[in-house]
Structures are given as structure tokens and as C-alpha cells.
Write an enzyme that holds these catalytic residues in place. Structure first.
Site, PDB file in Angstrom:
ATOM      1  CB  ILE A   3       1.948   3.337  -5.564  1.00  0.00           C
ATOM      2  CG1 ILE A   3       3.474   3.177  -5.541  1.00  0.00           C
ATOM      3  CG2 ILE A   3       1.327   2.727  -4.328  1.00  0.00           C
ATOM      4  CD1 ILE A   3       4.142   3.864  -4.351  1.00  0.00           C
ATOM      5  CB  SER A   4       3.551  -0.726  -9.397  1.00  0.00           C
ATOM      6  OG  SER A   4       2.952  -0.245 -10.566  1.00  0.00           O
ATOM      7  CD  GLN A   5       3.248  -7.419  -6.240  1.00  0.00           C
ATOM      8  OE1 GLN A   5       2.682  -7.458  -7.329  1.00  0.00           O
ATOM      9  NE2 GLN A   5       3.554  -8.495  -5.556  1.00  0.00           N
TER      10      GLN A   5
END
Length: 229
Positions: free
Chosen positions: A77-79
Site C-alpha cells: 500500500i503506497s505511502q
């Protein structure tokens, strides 16, 4: 995927809903708004969407930290900052239909769904597609449609799209996605080789169909995978 990182904030292990809401508010203030994301619709969506619902139980204490997190199947899951930045760069509007390539956890789709009419999201890993679909449905995001498939081909049945966001890095921009972008539309995509710094790009297609590309920032994403021929 990376960007400039700050020191992690205190965790939210065992937190209640009020604690998570406070953690989200701090996340938006310190990690996102202070770095220059200013679209109020994006900031409101980031304050509302419960990121902790999109990560494994083992990662919930880190859900609002300034970092990507593993979600299984070799994906992340992206920053939060990157999610907010890509959303702002896409300039989503309430009447837009959006194609997302790389559903992952479903978090980016949920953020977009707070703003746009409908999100169509493709994930190559069927396990992740199913899991993301279940979380999105549980949270009431009825304006997101998820399917397992090869994102390189896009989703021609619902094209053209006002916005296309690609949340993994191809080594080139797939031509079917360019073709499925509506005139006047925008595509946000990290482009570059695996195991190297990539370029976050914004593509714009004018009314005549001409596409221009602008480099925004260096980033690092997991590669955009495709199914073998």
C-alpha cells in the site's frame, strides 16, 4: 515505492475509532498538507478514508505512518503522501469516471471514490482483487468496481476515462491506456525500469488527441506486472 520520509509517528495499536481519526488528522496535516498538497477535496478524502482497514492486522499499528506497507503477494500500500499527490495531480472531478491500474489494497480507489462518480480498478493478483473488493464493499464504496486482470490492456468496455491512475511502474506507458484516456483527460503514472528510480509523470491529452508528458518527481514503485502471452 519511496519519497522523502519523516520519522514514524506513534503507533495506533489497539486504537479505537477516535484514535484512528486523530491519527488520520495528524497524517494529513504533517505528512501531506505540509508537503504542499492543497486540494481540499483530496485532503478531506485522506482524512475520511480509514487506511487501517486496508492493511493486514499485523500492520494496523503502522497504518498512519509515513511509509508504504506490505499487503501480501509481494505488493504494498503506497505511502499516504504519494496517494494524495497522485490524486491531486489527476485533478479528479465529481462527474469523472476513473480507471485505476493496480488495485492493491483498494486504498487509492477509496480515496478517488470520495471525489469522483465511479472508479474502475484492475488488479493482476486475483487474491488482492477479491480482498480489496470485499473491504471496499464493507466500507460502502458502491462506486468502485474491481476486477482481476491485466492492467496493460486497460478496461475498454468502460472507456474512455477522464482520469487514469497507474499505481505500479511500467517500463513504458501502455498504448491501450493512452487510447482509453478521454480527450481533455489526465494520466498519472510512474515510469521506469525495475530496481531503479522511476519518474512520476502526468500525461495530458488535448481535444485533438495529442498527448504531452510532464515529469513531476522521482519515485520508486513495484513493477506493473502483466500476464504472459
Amino acid at each position: 515505492m519511496f519519497s522523502l520520509l519523516c520519522a514514524p509517528e506513534a503507533g495506533a495499536a489497539g486504537a479505537g475509532s477516535d484514535d484512528y481519526a486523530s491519527a488520520r488528522a495528524r497524517m494529513v496535516s504533517r505528512q501531506i498538507a505540509e508537503r504542499g498538497v492543497s486540494d481540499e477535496r483530496v485532503l478531506a478524502a485522506m482524512r475520511k478514508v480509514p487506511r487501517h482497514e486496508f492493511v493486514p492486522d499485523s500492520e494496523k499499528r503502522s497504518a498512519y505512518h509515513d511509509t508504504p506497507l506490505p499487503i501480501g503477494e509481494g505488493q504494498t500500500i503506497s505511502q499516504p503522501y504519494i496517494v494524495a499527490l497522485m490524486t491531486e495531480l489527476a485533478r479528479p472531478a465529481g462527474n469523472h469516471r476513473v480507471l485505476e491500474v493496480g488495485t492493491g489494497s483498494g486504498y487509492q480507489a477509496a480515496v478517488l471514490a470520495e471525489i469522483v462518480e465511479h472508479v474502475y480498478s484492475i488488479e493482476i493478483e486475483s487474491t488482492l482483487a477479491q480482498r480489496a473488493s470485499e473491504v471496499l464493499q464493507k466500507l460502502g464504496y458502491n462506486n468502485v468496481t474491481v476486477r482481476a486482470g491485466d492492467g496493460y490492456a486497460g478496461w475498454p468496455e468502460y472507456a474512455p476515462f477522464d482520469v487514469i491512475i497507474i499505481t505500479a511502474a511500467p517500463d513504458h506507458i501502455p498504448q491501450p491506456l493512452i487510447e482509453q484516456l478521454k480527450p481533455g483527460g489526465r494520466m498519472v503514472v510512474p515510469v521506469g525500469p525495475i530496481a531503479a528510480t522511476q519518474q512520476l509523470r502526468v500525461l495530458e491529452k488535448n481535444a485533438a488527441g495529442k498527448v504531452t508528458s510532464t515529469v513531476v518527481a522521482p519515485v520508486r514503485f513495484v513493477p506493473l506486472r502483466r500476464r504472459p502471452d
